[in-house]
Design a protein around this motif. Structure first.
Motif, PDB file in Angstrom:
ATOM      1  N   UNK A   1      52.754   7.320   7.681  1.00 50.56           N
ATOM      2  CA  UNK A   1      51.361   6.929   7.512  1.00 50.56           C
ATOM      3  C   UNK A   1      50.823   6.343   8.810  1.00 50.56           C
ATOM      4  N   UNK A   2      49.519   6.497   9.043  1.00 52.29           N
ATOM      5  CA  UNK A   2      48.901   5.909  10.241  1.00 52.29           C
ATOM      6  C   UNK A   2      49.200   4.412  10.246  1.00 52.29           C
ATOM      7  N   UNK A   3      49.415   3.846  11.464  1.00 53.17           N
ATOM      8  CA  UNK A   3      49.826   2.440  11.507  1.00 53.17           C
ATOM      9  C   UNK A   3      48.691   1.543  12.019  1.00 53.17           C
ATOM     10  N   UNK A   4      48.800   0.257  11.680  1.00 56.05           N
ATOM     11  CA  UNK A   4      47.757  -0.705  12.039  1.00 56.05           C
ATOM     12  C   UNK A   4      47.873  -1.104  13.505  1.00 56.05           C
ATOM     13  N   UNK A   5      46.754  -1.515  14.089  1.00 56.82           N
ATOM     14  CA  UNK A   5      46.819  -2.099  15.433  1.00 56.82           C
ATOM     15  C   UNK A   5      46.181  -3.484  15.366  1.00 56.82           C
ATOM     16  N   UNK A   6      46.785  -4.426  16.089  1.00 61.60           N
ATOM     17  CA  UNK A   6      46.255  -5.795  16.067  1.00 61.60           C
ATOM     18  C   UNK A   6      44.871  -5.845  16.692  1.00 61.60           C
ATOM     19  N   UNK A   7      44.638  -4.978  17.716  1.00 61.43           N
ATOM     20  CA  UNK A   7      43.335  -5.057  18.385  1.00 61.43           C
ATOM     21  C   UNK A   7      42.209  -4.681  17.410  1.00 61.43           C
ATOM     22  N   UNK A   8      42.460  -3.693  16.534  1.00 65.14           N
ATOM     23  CA  UNK A   8      41.423  -3.333  15.567  1.00 65.14           C
ATOM     24  C   UNK A   8      41.245  -4.440  14.536  1.00 65.14           C
TER      25      UNK A   8
END
Ligand SMILES: Cc1cc2nc3c(=O)[nH]c(=O)nc-3n(C[C@H](O)[C@H](O)[C@H](O)COP(=O)(O)OP(=O)(O)OC[C@H]3O[C@@H](n4cnc5c(N)ncnc54)[C@H](O)[C@@H]3O)c2cc1C
Length: 410
Positions: free
Chosen positions: A313-320
């Motif tokens: 699955x697509x993963x999260x980014x802290x910057x977003x």
């Protein structure tokens, strides 16, 4: 009394779902997101023999990961700078479609006899700068022209109406019609009602190939063999409702479906005493913010997540996540001490013209696609439109020509 969530009923954990794929069906729907499940419901309500095939579980992709917002106001992603008159007319058409969708959402809980968390508590769109305020007014004029009620508020009027917002915002528009629903309930409830109507479901069943079968007579070549990880099923009509994956299967039939894909984030916080009745969006920055009736805040608005190769699955980014929360705090400073609980991602599919891809291919008769970018808001309505097309006397069904699945929108 409204029924409990179908999740609690476990309707798909039955022997039928585990049993062999039926050998044939009039319609095979591929994809168990909101488009596929709502279409299965409307077709089964009209007594059309339907089998829905989903490679994972129902509602696991975009339809179960979205923010649940009804986008009836024109949103940031629909706007372009210095819009021409033809772009304004295009937007007015989109708003008319959104107004029609609002009427369906008015009725949906009654239609499905279930609590889906539908709330029409209005939507606020904020502007921080005078430039954004100009766009807000332009947007407001298009909406009024298209029949959507909205109001512009500035200064003390704005601060009295929405005292929780940052007091130095340039202004807001308020659309009383806007609202939200619970995306974890809507698709599964459609599936449950479709199943009660006699539609068949097979989950954990991956469609790997679609082949045309050449037959004569009335069918004039319109028959398909759908090859899956659990066997083969033949049908007269296929509906590709695979969302972000719609182009892959279509290319096997020589059809080019130009889709853009983007991973998007959504965040949820701990609960706080309920105060935020209306959904809040931003005309110039990525933000959707709402307080659910469980008192948590859902914060999204189109911040990107990191692409991964399927099946990861697509993963999260802290910057977003940080960027999204910073915009939320700028607009609603009182969230400063509210804890973030979870961030997740989903894959969003869109067309360049943001219109649905809906209907039957002229190049491959019998092959249909049901895909729409603002798919939580518009999904049930376009599924109903497709069902009406598919149940009309052959040759008599009509769908808007601008949704044509053979059009080039790249
Ligand atoms: C994070 C996020 C937030 C969003 N927020 C909003 C919002 O607030 N409001 C709004 O209106 N819209 C929103 N959207 C858009 C909306 O969620 C989608 O447009 C809509 O859910 C699309 O539904 P679908 O049924 O077409 O696709 P999906 O829900 O993705 O379903 C497609 C299904 O097809 C299945 N499938 C794929 N390939 C195969 C195969 N070969 N065989 C069998 N099955 C297959 C998949 O497993 C999947 O279950 C958001 C989207 C995302 C990702």
């Amino acid at each position: 009394m409204k029924e409990r969530s179908p999740f609690l009923v476990g309707y798909l954990d039955n022997e039928t779902n585990q049993s062999a794929l039926p050998k044939s069906s009039d319609v095979v729907i591929i994809g168990g997101g909101l488009l596929g499940t709502s279409l299965a419901y409307y077709l089964s309500k009209s007594k059309v023999e339907t089998v829905l095939i989903e490679r994972d579980d129902i509602n696991r992709e975009a339809s179960g990961t979205n923010a649940g917002s009804f986008h009836f106001q024109i949103a940031l992603h629909q706007l372009t700078p210095n819009m021409s008159e033809s772009e304004k007319r295009r937007l007015a058409d989109e708003v008319r479609l959104q107004v029609d969708a609002a009427s369906l959402w008015d009725e949906i809980e009654r239609e499905l006899d279930a609590d889906l968390g539908v709330h029409f508590d209005g939507g606020i769109m904020v502007a921080e700068t005078e430039d954004e305020m100009r766009v807000l007014k332009e947007k407001d004029a298009i909406e009024k022209e298209a029949g959507l009620e909205s109001h512009i508020l500035v200064g003390d009027e704005m601060r009295t109406f929405a005292p929780y917002l940052a007091p130095d915002l340039a202004g807001i528009s308020f659309c009383p019609r806007e609202g939200h629903a619970n995306p974890l309930l809507v698709g599964p409830t459609y599936a449950y009602r479709a199943w009660q109507n006699g539609a068949h479901f097979r989950t954990g069943c991956d469609v790997t190939r679609i082949e045309r079968i050449n037959v004569g007579g009335d069918l004039k070549g319109r028959r398909f063999r759908v090859v899956t990880s659990r066997g083969v099923i033949e049908c007269n009509r296929v509906v590709n409702a695979t969302g972000a994956w719609a182009a892959e299967l279509s290319s096997q039939l020589g059809l080019r479906i130009p889709l853009g894909l983007s991973g998007l984030h959504v965040n949820v916080t701990e609960p706080r005493e309920y105060f935020l009745k209306s959904m809040v969006q931003h005309i110039g920055r990525r933000l959707t913010l709402k307080q659910t009736h469980n008192n948590t805040f859902i914060i999204g608005g189109g911040w990107p997540s990191r692409e991964e190769k399927f099946p990861k699955r697509y993963s999260n980014t802290w910057s977003s996540t940080a960027g999204n929360l910073a915009v939320a705090l700028r607009v609603l400073p009182m969230l400063a001490d509210v804890k973030l609980l979870r961030t997740w991602s989903g894959v969003w599919a869109f067309t360049k013209d943001f219109k649905p891809i809906l209907g039957e291919s002229e190049k491959v008769p019998g092959y249909h696609i049901a895909m729409v970018p603002t798919g939580f808001t518009l999904g049930p309505m376009v599924a109903q439109m497709l069902s009406q097309y598919m149940t009309a006397t052959p040759g008599k069904g009509k769908l808007p020509s601008e949704f044509n699945i053979d059009r080039e929108v790249a």
